[in-house]
Write an enzyme that holds these catalytic residues in place. Structure first.
Site, PDB file in Angstrom:
ATOM      1  N   ASN A 193      -1.788   5.822   1.549  1.00 47.36           N
ATOM      2  CA  ASN A 193      -1.579   4.728   0.599  1.00 47.36           C
ATOM      3  C   ASN A 193      -2.383   4.874  -0.682  1.00 47.36           C
ATOM      4  OD1 ASN A 193      -3.490   4.235   2.823  1.00 47.36           O
ATOM      5  ND2 ASN A 193      -4.049   2.407   1.683  1.00 47.36           N
ATOM      6  N   SER A 197       6.203  -2.014   7.401  1.00 47.58           N
ATOM      7  CA  SER A 197       5.919  -3.324   6.831  1.00 47.58           C
ATOM      8  C   SER A 197       6.880  -3.611   5.682  1.00 47.58           C
ATOM      9  CB  SER A 197       4.472  -3.347   6.323  1.00 47.58           C
ATOM     10  OG  SER A 197       4.212  -4.576   5.686  1.00 47.58           O
ATOM     11  N   HIS A 221       6.915  -5.699   3.115  1.00 48.99           N
ATOM     12  CA  HIS A 221       6.527  -5.945   1.720  1.00 48.99           C
ATOM     13  C   HIS A 221       6.201  -4.678   0.933  1.00 48.99           C
ATOM     14  CE1 HIS A 221       1.960  -5.786   1.639  1.00 48.99           C
ATOM     15  NE2 HIS A 221       2.152  -5.840   2.938  1.00 48.99           N
ATOM     16  N   CYS A 261      -7.257  -3.376  -0.200  1.00 49.78           N
ATOM     17  CA  CYS A 261      -8.118  -3.859   0.879  1.00 49.78           C
ATOM     18  C   CYS A 261      -9.582  -3.564   0.600  1.00 49.78           C
ATOM     19  CB  CYS A 261      -7.720  -3.193   2.179  1.00 49.78           C
ATOM     20  SG  CYS A 261      -5.961  -2.909   2.267  1.00 49.78           S
TER      21      CYS A 261
HETATM   22  C1  LIG Z   1      -0.146  -1.931   3.499  1.00 50.93           C
HETATM   23  C2  LIG Z   1      -0.487  -0.974   4.586  1.00 50.93           C
HETATM   24  C3  LIG Z   1      -0.788  -1.424   5.888  1.00 50.93           C
HETATM   25  C4  LIG Z   1      -0.865  -2.885   6.213  1.00 50.93           C
HETATM   26  O1  LIG Z   1       0.389  -3.507   6.257  1.00 50.93           O
HETATM   27  P1  LIG Z   1       0.448  -5.117   6.212  1.00 50.93           P
HETATM   28  O2  LIG Z   1       1.888  -5.426   6.434  1.00 50.93           O
HETATM   29  O3  LIG Z   1      -0.029  -5.512   4.866  1.00 50.93           O
HETATM   30  O4  LIG Z   1      -0.398  -5.600   7.329  1.00 50.93           O
HETATM   31  C5  LIG Z   1      -1.058  -0.491   6.858  1.00 50.93           C
HETATM   32  N1  LIG Z   1      -1.030   0.823   6.593  1.00 50.93           N
HETATM   33  C6  LIG Z   1      -0.741   1.305   5.370  1.00 50.93           C
HETATM   34  C7  LIG Z   1      -0.719   2.777   5.146  1.00 50.93           C
HETATM   35  C8  LIG Z   1      -0.471   0.417   4.330  1.00 50.93           C
HETATM   36  O5  LIG Z   1      -0.209   0.906   3.114  1.00 50.93           O
END
Ligand SMILES: *Cc1c(COP(=O)(O)O)cnc(C)c1O
Length: 395
Positions: free
Chosen positions: A151, A199, A201, A324
């Site tokens: 990420n 996820s 979003h 985060c």
């Molecule tokens: C955003 C993200 C998460 C967390 O996902 P949420 O739906 O926000 O809890 C976990 N792993 C990676 C690689 C992410 O980019």
């Protein structure tokens, strides 16, 4: 001009996803566990959504479990494999040093319970190899969990190769594919993935909803107790509007995957080429195997936080690492893991694009980032020391 370039933190919802959710707030509001017709109508929509998500990933509908997002799916996958492993006396887990905290913190918790965790080194090429996984596997390994794509720095891991290594060794393989789903091609069966987290979003769906794919036959442990939903593996009334928005966003992303990848990759490469002109800068992440939308740089002699604030004033919304970790003064564990020293890691910038970004926006970014970087360097005592030779350049 306002440019949103923080799509790795979250994305704008697509209109198809918003439209798909609306009926489930007002008309089809039954509880899928209710036996009356309103409940059954909701149940039908839920099962239809499950089949459609499964189709996008290349698995069976009963292998999909809806969750509250990526973090929950990561927690459940890892805890399940750990509990199952412990029952057979296997308490060793393999992961990487640049995982998301949803994975790393879950592993920390398991270490306190007596599990042993090997975090693979990511400093070579800002990635790992399947060979590293093969060499780390032991007779007592109960899980390999590696992200699909990072990420912060955008490296895309050799997932199919890791899947093949794990399959040959008989070790379950989980991947946190939150940054990959909807952005690059995924086929869980062809790639020998046993568990996968996603996820909504992160691909223009709603926040607070996601899914865990878990291969049939692999045991799953509840992390949320209280009801028989999701075949007894995840209690709580299903977030039906969220699930319907997620599946609409996912199908939309998968249907336009090739064209979006081509468009976003071209924008990314223009940004990378332009920002590489800034002296004493370095690209973070795998230059070849890379997410279409990720641009991550370190600029020597500046503070990432000041860079972000000034960029925001000039209409560019970006990030220094992951959402985060912002707000904490520690440099990103990802940048440290790829070998950036503290001073350099502090001067980081992540621009994450989506198909909603335009070439004009990229041109605007290319105009303001070098300006802001030189402004900050001109007022930085560290930069003066670098220029006068009191300190030596690292980049
Ligand atoms: C955003 C993200 C998460 C967390 O996902 P949420 O739906 O926000 O809890 C976990 N792993 C990676 C690689 C992410 O980019």
């Amino acid at each position: 001009m306002q440019v949103y370039a923080d799509n790795a933190a979250t994305t704008r919802m697509s209109q198809v996803a918003v439209d798909a959710m609306m009926p489930y707030f007002t008309n089809v509001y039954g509880n899928p566990s209710s036996l009356h017709s309103a409940g059954q109508e909701a149940k039908e929509a839920l099962e239809d959504a499950r089949a459609r998500v499964a189709k996008c990933l290349g698995c069976e509908p009963r292998e999909i479990y809806f969750t509250s997002g990526g973090s929950e799916a990561d927690n459940q996958a890892i805890i399940s494999a750990a509990r199952f492993g412990a029952r057979k006396g296997k308490k060793h887990i393999i992961s990487t040093a640049f995982e998301h905290h949803a994975v790393l913190h879950t592993l920390n918790k398991l270490e306190k319970e007596g599990f042993e965790v090997t975090l693979l080194d990511v400093s070579q090429g800002h990635n790992i190899t399947a060979q590293q996984v093969r060499e780390a596997i032991r007779p007592d390994t109960c899980l390999v969990t590696t992200m699909y794509a990072n990420n912060e720095i955008g490296s895309v891991l050799p997932i199919a190769e890791i899947g093949a290594v794990c399959k040959a060794a008989g070790v379950p393989f989980h991947t946190d594919a939150v940054q990959a789903v909807g952005h690059i091609h995924i086929d869980v069966k062809a790639q020998n993935i046993d568990m996968l987290s996603l996820s909504a979003h992160k691909f223009h769906g709603p926040k607070g909803v996601g899914a865990l794919y878990c291969r049939r036959g692999l045991p799953l442990t509840n992390v949320i107790e209280g009801g028989a939903q999701e075949r007894g593996k995840r209690a709580g009334t299903e977030n039906l509007p969220g699930i319907m928005g997620m599946v609409a966003a996912l199908e939309d992303a998968v249907a336009h995957l090739d064209e979006n990848m081509a468009r976003v990759t071209a924008l990314r490469d223009k940004l990378i080429a332009g920002l590489s002109q800034v002296p004493h800068s370095a690209l973070n992440g795998d230059p070849v195997n890379r997410l279409p939308g990720n641009v991550s740089f370190c600029f020597e002699g500046i503070e990432g936080e000041s860079l972000l604030l000034l960029l925001d004033m000039k209409g560019v919304q970006a990030s220094s690492g992951s959402a985060c970790t912002s707000g904490s003064l520690d440099p990103s564990h990802v940048l440290l893991a790829i070998g950036r020293v503290h001073d350099v890691a502090h001067g980081s910038l992540r621009l994450s694009l989506s198909e909603y970004n335009t070439e004009e926006e990229v041109d605007h970014i290319l105009e303001v980032v070098p300006q802001v970087v030189s402004y900050l360097r001109n007022i930085s005592p560290v930069w003066r020391d670098l220029q006068t030779g009191k300190r030596t350049y690292i980049l």
